[in-house]
Design a protein around this motif. Structure first.
Motif, PDB file in Angstrom:
ATOM      1  N   GLU A  17       3.473  13.278  -6.167  1.00 36.82           N
ATOM      2  CA  GLU A  17       4.037  11.837  -6.540  1.00 36.82           C
ATOM      3  C   GLU A  17       4.290  11.380  -5.031  1.00 36.82           C
ATOM      4  OE1 GLU A  17       6.233  11.230  -9.849  1.00 36.82           O
ATOM      5  OE2 GLU A  17       4.309  11.717 -11.153  1.00 36.82           O
ATOM      6  N   ALA A  18       5.254  11.909  -4.666  1.00 33.50           N
ATOM      7  CA  ALA A  18       5.719  11.526  -3.016  1.00 33.50           C
ATOM      8  C   ALA A  18       4.767  11.360  -2.072  1.00 33.50           C
ATOM      9  CB  ALA A  18       6.979  12.302  -3.007  1.00 33.50           C
ATOM     10  N   LYS A  19       3.758  12.345  -2.099  1.00 34.25           N
ATOM     11  CA  LYS A  19       2.814  12.455  -0.987  1.00 34.25           C
ATOM     12  C   LYS A  19       1.667  11.315  -1.351  1.00 34.25           C
ATOM     13  CE  LYS A  19       2.854  17.331   0.102  1.00 34.25           C
ATOM     14  NZ  LYS A  19       2.384  18.624   0.167  1.00 34.25           N
ATOM     15  N   THR A  20       1.476  10.836  -2.409  1.00 34.89           N
ATOM     16  CA  THR A  20       0.341  10.022  -2.918  1.00 34.89           C
ATOM     17  C   THR A  20       1.244   8.629  -2.499  1.00 34.89           C
ATOM     18  OG1 THR A  20      -0.332  11.364  -4.764  1.00 34.89           O
ATOM     19  CG2 THR A  20      -0.520   9.067  -4.934  1.00 34.89           C
ATOM     20  N   ILE A  21       2.445   8.357  -2.784  1.00 29.27           N
ATOM     21  CA  ILE A  21       3.270   7.121  -2.485  1.00 29.27           C
ATOM     22  C   ILE A  21       3.140   7.009  -0.902  1.00 29.27           C
ATOM     23  CG2 ILE A  21       5.350   6.014  -2.308  1.00 29.27           C
ATOM     24  CD1 ILE A  21       5.796   7.172  -5.156  1.00 29.27           C
ATOM     25  N   ARG A  22       3.429   7.976  -0.185  1.00 26.73           N
ATOM     26  CA  ARG A  22       3.463   7.948   1.152  1.00 26.73           C
ATOM     27  C   ARG A  22       2.128   7.628   1.694  1.00 26.73           C
ATOM     28  NH1 ARG A  22       2.124  11.571   5.170  1.00 26.73           N
ATOM     29  NH2 ARG A  22       3.477  11.435   7.293  1.00 26.73           N
ATOM     30  N   LEU A  29       0.391  -0.273   5.484  1.00 26.38           N
ATOM     31  CA  LEU A  29       0.789  -0.223   6.965  1.00 26.38           C
ATOM     32  C   LEU A  29      -0.467  -0.425   7.961  1.00 26.38           C
ATOM     33  CD1 LEU A  29       3.964   1.671   7.479  1.00 26.38           C
ATOM     34  CD2 LEU A  29       3.741  -0.629   7.055  1.00 26.38           C
ATOM     35  N   THR A  30      -1.513   0.468   7.730  1.00 28.94           N
ATOM     36  CA  THR A  30      -2.443   0.283   8.488  1.00 28.94           C
ATOM     37  C   THR A  30      -3.253  -0.928   8.316  1.00 28.94           C
ATOM     38  OG1 THR A  30      -2.699   2.738   8.619  1.00 28.94           O
ATOM     39  CG2 THR A  30      -4.774   1.468   9.212  1.00 28.94           C
ATOM     40  N   ARG A  60       6.064 -13.605  16.369  1.00 31.99           N
ATOM     41  CA  ARG A  60       6.318 -13.229  14.920  1.00 31.99           C
ATOM     42  C   ARG A  60       5.551 -12.010  14.635  1.00 31.99           C
ATOM     43  NH1 ARG A  60       5.056 -13.085   9.837  1.00 31.99           N
ATOM     44  NH2 ARG A  60       3.170 -14.289  10.178  1.00 31.99           N
ATOM     45  N   ARG A  61       4.380 -12.108  14.852  1.00 32.59           N
ATOM     46  CA  ARG A  61       3.536 -10.798  14.599  1.00 32.59           C
ATOM     47  C   ARG A  61       3.551  -9.916  15.456  1.00 32.59           C
ATOM     48  NH1 ARG A  61      -0.549 -15.256  14.245  1.00 32.59           N
ATOM     49  NH2 ARG A  61      -1.095 -14.579  16.199  1.00 32.59           N
ATOM     50  N   GLN A  62       4.130 -10.093  16.647  1.00 30.17           N
ATOM     51  CA  GLN A  62       4.437  -8.952  17.425  1.00 30.17           C
ATOM     52  C   GLN A  62       5.625  -8.273  17.290  1.00 30.17           C
ATOM     53  OE1 GLN A  62       1.318  -9.078  18.860  1.00 30.17           O
ATOM     54  NE2 GLN A  62       2.301  -7.985  20.493  1.00 30.17           N
ATOM     55  N   ASP A  63       6.822  -8.983  16.654  1.00 29.89           N
ATOM     56  CA  ASP A  63       7.714  -8.264  16.247  1.00 29.89           C
ATOM     57  C   ASP A  63       7.657  -7.509  14.979  1.00 29.89           C
ATOM     58  OD1 ASP A  63       9.519  -9.649  18.056  1.00 29.89           O
ATOM     59  OD2 ASP A  63      10.114 -11.279  16.749  1.00 29.89           O
ATOM     60  N   ARG A  64       6.617  -7.921  14.011  1.00 30.48           N
ATOM     61  CA  ARG A  64       6.190  -7.150  12.688  1.00 30.48           C
ATOM     62  C   ARG A  64       5.457  -5.936  13.117  1.00 30.48           C
ATOM     63  NH1 ARG A  64       7.369  -4.518   8.932  1.00 30.48           N
ATOM     64  NH2 ARG A  64       5.624  -4.190   7.388  1.00 30.48           N
ATOM     65  N   LEU A  65       4.925  -5.998  14.352  1.00 29.81           N
ATOM     66  CA  LEU A  65       3.949  -4.888  14.869  1.00 29.81           C
ATOM     67  C   LEU A  65       4.889  -3.820  15.241  1.00 29.81           C
ATOM     68  CD1 LEU A  65       1.089  -6.027  16.997  1.00 29.81           C
ATOM     69  CD2 LEU A  65       0.749  -4.506  14.764  1.00 29.81           C
ATOM     70  N   GLU A  66       6.036  -4.275  15.783  1.00 31.12           N
ATOM     71  CA  GLU A  66       7.057  -3.360  16.356  1.00 31.12           C
ATOM     72  C   GLU A  66       7.799  -2.658  15.129  1.00 31.12           C
ATOM     73  OE1 GLU A  66       7.813  -2.186  19.321  1.00 31.12           O
ATOM     74  OE2 GLU A  66       6.164  -3.206  20.104  1.00 31.12           O
ATOM     75  N   ALA A  67       8.085  -3.180  14.330  1.00 25.94           N
ATOM     76  CA  ALA A  67       8.751  -2.991  12.926  1.00 25.94           C
ATOM     77  C   ALA A  67       7.705  -1.797  12.202  1.00 25.94           C
ATOM     78  CB  ALA A  67       9.126  -4.160  11.783  1.00 25.94           C
ATOM     79  N   ILE A  68       6.462  -2.152  12.233  1.00 26.68           N
ATOM     80  CA  ILE A  68       5.606  -1.379  11.680  1.00 26.68           C
ATOM     81  C   ILE A  68       5.573  -0.101  12.584  1.00 26.68           C
ATOM     82  CG2 ILE A  68       3.140  -0.716  11.268  1.00 26.68           C
ATOM     83  CD1 ILE A  68       2.940  -3.872  10.538  1.00 26.68           C
ATOM     84  N   ARG A  70       8.034   1.406  14.342  1.00 23.99           N
ATOM     85  CA  ARG A  70       8.931   2.145  13.794  1.00 23.99           C
ATOM     86  C   ARG A  70       8.980   2.842  12.514  1.00 23.99           C
ATOM     87  NH1 ARG A  70      11.492  -2.490  16.245  1.00 23.99           N
ATOM     88  NH2 ARG A  70      11.959  -3.469  14.170  1.00 23.99           N
ATOM     89  N   GLU A  71       8.571   1.969  11.359  1.00 19.86           N
ATOM     90  CA  GLU A  71       8.169   2.592  10.089  1.00 19.86           C
ATOM     91  C   GLU A  71       7.453   3.765  10.218  1.00 19.86           C
ATOM     92  OE1 GLU A  71       7.477  -0.096   6.879  1.00 19.86           O
ATOM     93  OE2 GLU A  71       8.217  -1.804   8.381  1.00 19.86           O
ATOM     94  N   LEU A  72       6.475   3.776  11.002  1.00 26.42           N
ATOM     95  CA  LEU A  72       5.322   4.815  10.964  1.00 26.42           C
ATOM     96  C   LEU A  72       5.835   6.062  11.741  1.00 26.42           C
ATOM     97  CD1 LEU A  72       1.995   2.750  11.803  1.00 26.42           C
ATOM     98  CD2 LEU A  72       2.574   3.988   9.969  1.00 26.42           C
ATOM     99  N   ALA A  73       6.718   5.678  12.828  1.00 26.56           N
ATOM    100  CA  ALA A  73       7.300   6.924  13.346  1.00 26.56           C
ATOM    101  C   ALA A  73       8.274   7.336  12.382  1.00 26.56           C
ATOM    102  CB  ALA A  73       7.928   6.658  14.644  1.00 26.56           C
ATOM    103  N   ALA A  74       8.877   6.930  11.670  1.00 27.29           N
ATOM    104  CA  ALA A  74       9.786   7.487  10.715  1.00 27.29           C
ATOM    105  C   ALA A  74       9.243   8.374   9.465  1.00 27.29           C
ATOM    106  CB  ALA A  74      10.790   6.296   9.985  1.00 27.29           C
ATOM    107  N   LEU A  75       7.971   7.764   9.362  1.00 33.75           N
ATOM    108  CA  LEU A  75       7.103   8.664   8.183  1.00 33.75           C
ATOM    109  C   LEU A  75       6.480   9.767   8.695  1.00 33.75           C
ATOM    110  CD1 LEU A  75       5.501   5.498   6.281  1.00 33.75           C
ATOM    111  CD2 LEU A  75       6.941   7.126   5.423  1.00 33.75           C
ATOM    112  N   THR A  76       6.457   9.853  10.172  1.00 37.90           N
ATOM    113  CA  THR A  76       5.260  10.765  10.798  1.00 37.90           C
ATOM    114  C   THR A  76       6.371  12.063  10.745  1.00 37.90           C
ATOM    115  OG1 THR A  76       4.085   9.287  11.793  1.00 37.90           O
ATOM    116  CG2 THR A  76       3.682  11.488  12.201  1.00 37.90           C
TER     117      THR A  76
END
Length: 77
Positions: A17-22, A29-30, A60-68, A70-76
């Motif tokens: 379930e955790a892998k499916t959610i991830r 995000l993609t 604002r979109r550029q800021d969101r891209l940076e946040a994404i 960071r999120e992807l780096a944390a998930l990888t």
């Protein structure tokens, strides 16, 4: 006596379930990245200049891209 097989099945199910959610979160995000890139292409394709609001939305979109990113780096792993 503890039912080991039940514990193993519950742990395996939770892991699946955790892998499916991830995977689902990565897909979201993609998709958001693609949406932002499309909006940015439209922004840069405007021939009549950019209004103040347009520039604000772009940044604002550029800021969101940076946040994404960071999120992807944390998930990888």
């Amino acid at each position: 006596m503890t039912d080991i097989s039940g514990i193993i099945i519950r742990e395996a199910t939770a892991d699946m379930e955790a892998k499916t959610i991830r995977k689902a979160y990565l897909a979201v995000l993609t998709k958001e990245i693609h949406s932002i890139h499309h909006a940015n292409r439209s922004f840069w394709g405007q021939k009549n200049g950019h209004s103040r609001e347009d520039r604000f939305e772009y940044y604002r979109r550029q800021d969101r891209l940076e946040a994404i990113r960071r999120e992807l780096a944390a998930l990888t792993p």
